[in-house]
Design an enzyme around this catalytic site. Structure first.
Site, PDB file in Angstrom:
ATOM      1  N   ASP A  74       0.878  -1.169   0.000  1.00 18.90           N
ATOM      2  CA  ASP A  74       0.000   0.000   0.000  1.00 18.90           C
ATOM      3  C   ASP A  74       0.917   1.221   0.000  1.00 18.90           C
ATOM      4  OD1 ASP A  74      -1.676   2.140   0.527  1.00 18.90           O
ATOM      5  OD2 ASP A  74      -2.795   1.119   2.109  1.00 18.90           O
ATOM      6  N   SER A 130      -0.726  13.456 -15.272  1.00 17.83           N
ATOM      7  CA  SER A 130      -2.025  13.674 -15.902  1.00 17.83           C
ATOM      8  C   SER A 130      -1.994  15.042 -16.566  1.00 17.83           C
ATOM      9  CB  SER A 130      -3.142  13.641 -14.845  1.00 17.83           C
ATOM     10  OG  SER A 130      -4.353  14.158 -15.358  1.00 17.83           O
ATOM     11  N   TYR A 186      -7.303  16.365  -6.581  1.00 17.75           N
ATOM     12  CA  TYR A 186      -6.575  15.549  -7.555  1.00 17.75           C
ATOM     13  C   TYR A 186      -5.652  16.382  -8.444  1.00 17.75           C
ATOM     14  CZ  TYR A 186      -5.764  12.149 -11.315  1.00 17.75           C
ATOM     15  OH  TYR A 186      -5.181  11.331 -12.241  1.00 17.75           O
ATOM     16  N   LYS A 243      -1.421  16.293  -8.909  1.00 20.40           N
ATOM     17  CA  LYS A 243      -0.758  16.094 -10.199  1.00 20.40           C
ATOM     18  C   LYS A 243       0.132  17.286 -10.563  1.00 20.40           C
ATOM     19  CE  LYS A 243      -2.181  11.976 -10.953  1.00 20.40           C
ATOM     20  NZ  LYS A 243      -1.216  10.852 -10.964  1.00 20.40           N
TER      21      LYS A 243
END
Length: 246
Positions: A62, A147, A162, A166
């Site tokens: 993890d 991304s 998010y 990125k």
């Protein structure tokens, strides 16, 4: 890709999506792929699909937990000598709002998971990989799956933190390349920034929206790895387009 045959690649988030597609391609090019993920049974299933000279092995990890990362990279060194390639692919996205101003605020756990998986895990895996490469005097390759949201902020509040993580990946990749250059280290670091990709994280998209298959991103990563040692692709952006009909 010939120079990577027989070498070891660590791929995080290898159980599905880009990570699974890439692991299979790397193994078919002769690499030993250590797939790190929580859902290890999916990587075990993937290993049976290898048709090339390499193989895929599984290690439970993890990446939001530093102790798991520590144990995983120690195991890779003991079992295979250490990684020659690291692909930081693991990612986390849960739609919702950052605060309770919006209609669907994220839980604290969801916010922290996004930060931990998308940034903290990437930093810690990179530190372990670079340390291992330097101990073996090997000029390896680190590829961060970024991304297009790492280069602009989409006008969509449901993506919450998010894009922030990125953007941090973009900054991290630049900072790492700066560090490597300053201290005359030949380890290469690249960022791959795809648009929308058909993965488990993407569940809401219309049929007419252009979307990338995971294999397209995997092929782009193979291209980066295929460059000669004196060439470093620091950023590669990949966007889907709608089918064009004459």
């Amino acid at each position: 890709m010939e120079r990577w045959a027989g070498k070891v690649a660590v791929v995080t988030g290898a159980s599905s999506g880009i990570g699974a597609a890439l692991s299979l391609r790397l193994a078919n090019h002769g690499l030993t792929v250590v797939g790190l993920a929580r859902r290890t049974h999916l990587i075990d299933d993937l290993a049976s699909k290898v048709t090339g000279a390499g193989n895929i092995v599984t290690k439970s990890c993890d990446v939001s937990k530093p102790e798991d990362i520590e144990a995983a990279f120690k195991w890779v060194e003991q079992k295979f000598g250490g990684p020659h390639v690291l692909v930081n692919n693991a990612g986390f996205l849960k739609t919702g709002c950052i605060t309770d101003v919006g209609e669907n605020p994220l839980s604290d756990d969801a916010v922290l998971s996004t930060l931990d998986v998308n940034l903290k895990g990437m930093v810690m895996c990179t530190r372990k990989a670079v340390s291992s490469m330097r101990k073996r005097n090997f000029n390896g390759h680190i590829i961060n799956v970024n991304s297009i949201a790492g280069h602009y902020v989409p006008f969509q509040s449901s993506l919450n933190v998010y894009p922030s993580t990125k953007h941090a990946v973009t900054a991290l990749t630049t900072a790492l390349n700066t560090e490597m250059a300053e201290f005359h280290c030949q380890i290469k670091v690249a960022s791959v920034s795809p648009g929308l990709v058909k993965t488990d994280m993407v569940t809401d998209f219309k049929d007419d929206m252009p979307i990338l298959e995971p294999e397209a991103v995997a092929d782009a990563i193979l291209y980066i790895l295929s460059t000669p040692p004196n060439v470093n692709i620091t950023e590669l952006t990949i966007e889907p387009i709608l089918e064009r009909r004459l």
